[in-house]
Write an enzyme that holds these catalytic residues in place. Sequence first.
Site: not given
Length: 369
Positions: A243, A251, A256, A260, A286
């Site tokens: 991750d 974020n 966000h 993304d 993630e």
Amino acid sequence: MSKLYEKLYAIAHSGVASQLDITLQRKMLYLNVAALAAISILLLIDVAFLWVAGPQVMDTQLAHLPFYLSFGLIPWMNQKGWREAATWNLMLSAMASTLLAMYMSVGHYFYSQYYFIVFAVLPIALFHAERIGVILSLFILNMTLFFWVDGGGLLGNPELLQLSETNKLLLQSINVLGAIIAYLTLIWLIEVVAERSEHNLEQLAVTDALTDLPNRRFFDLAFKQEIAKNQRRNDELVLAILDIDHFKKVNDSYGHDVGDAVLRWLSHSLRQSTRAGNVIARIGGEEFALLFSGATLPEAKEAAERMRLAIEATPYIHQDVRLRITISIGLAQVGAAGEAGQAFKLADEALYAAKRMGRNRVVVFESTL
């Protein structure tokens, strides 16, 4: 030949992508293909009748010229977003061109009336199911025309009856064949589109919408298949879970949308650095999972390390945002028993150990963890 196929494919899909509703996309595709089929069948019939009957049907063939144009306009009308008008154009042009030919020359002698059976069924494919009144009305109208003509309602040009029995049979056969081809084309198209729709739904069910990577559902299925395959071959299998380090800060600091975008960027980078045959998926947030099939634990660790270094060395850059992204990776060898759940648990422990040790590293599960 491939260029012709590409051109026909493009015509068949005119305006389809502009529709968000899958049902309307399907109807529009049917409409475009039906227009192409109508032009092909009309051309086949005109050439056949001119060749066999000559001047006796010349007026009919000349009267057909506007219908080639009307059928040809249908993909263009769909491209403009005029789907409803294009649908009526196809139905009315098909019925009118058939009636005109029978009225001017061929009558019911050569079985042109069998096209009305196709036209009776066609609205089911072209109109939305909610237009049941229109579908039923067109079905009844076309079947009425079929029985009326078949019963001698249109006599046509009596001179055509002077053709030899062989030529009459040939023209009758061409008309019946054309009607059968039109009907089979419709059935084939419905089957192809239905199959493709099912395939697309299956793809959606196993694909992560944000990154286009396989999702957890796909990965779990692939994991079981890889376990079975490697057990048969007596090969080794290594599971990696990774991750993004400090992803919450991305974020929180940039929003966000940037988060993304980072996930999409990372997914592309991971796909680029994953060897063909290895399975990679986004399994949540993630977090990603990767299977190193046929690799020993040291080989998997070396590959994971290369992956980690590649991510670290390439910052994420977009407009005024420049981020140094790092990842932590936990590895676990899948045991001889091939238990996927146990492998996930061990790889998770290795991942948490990597985070405790300062992140941005690859850790292999060992009992001492």
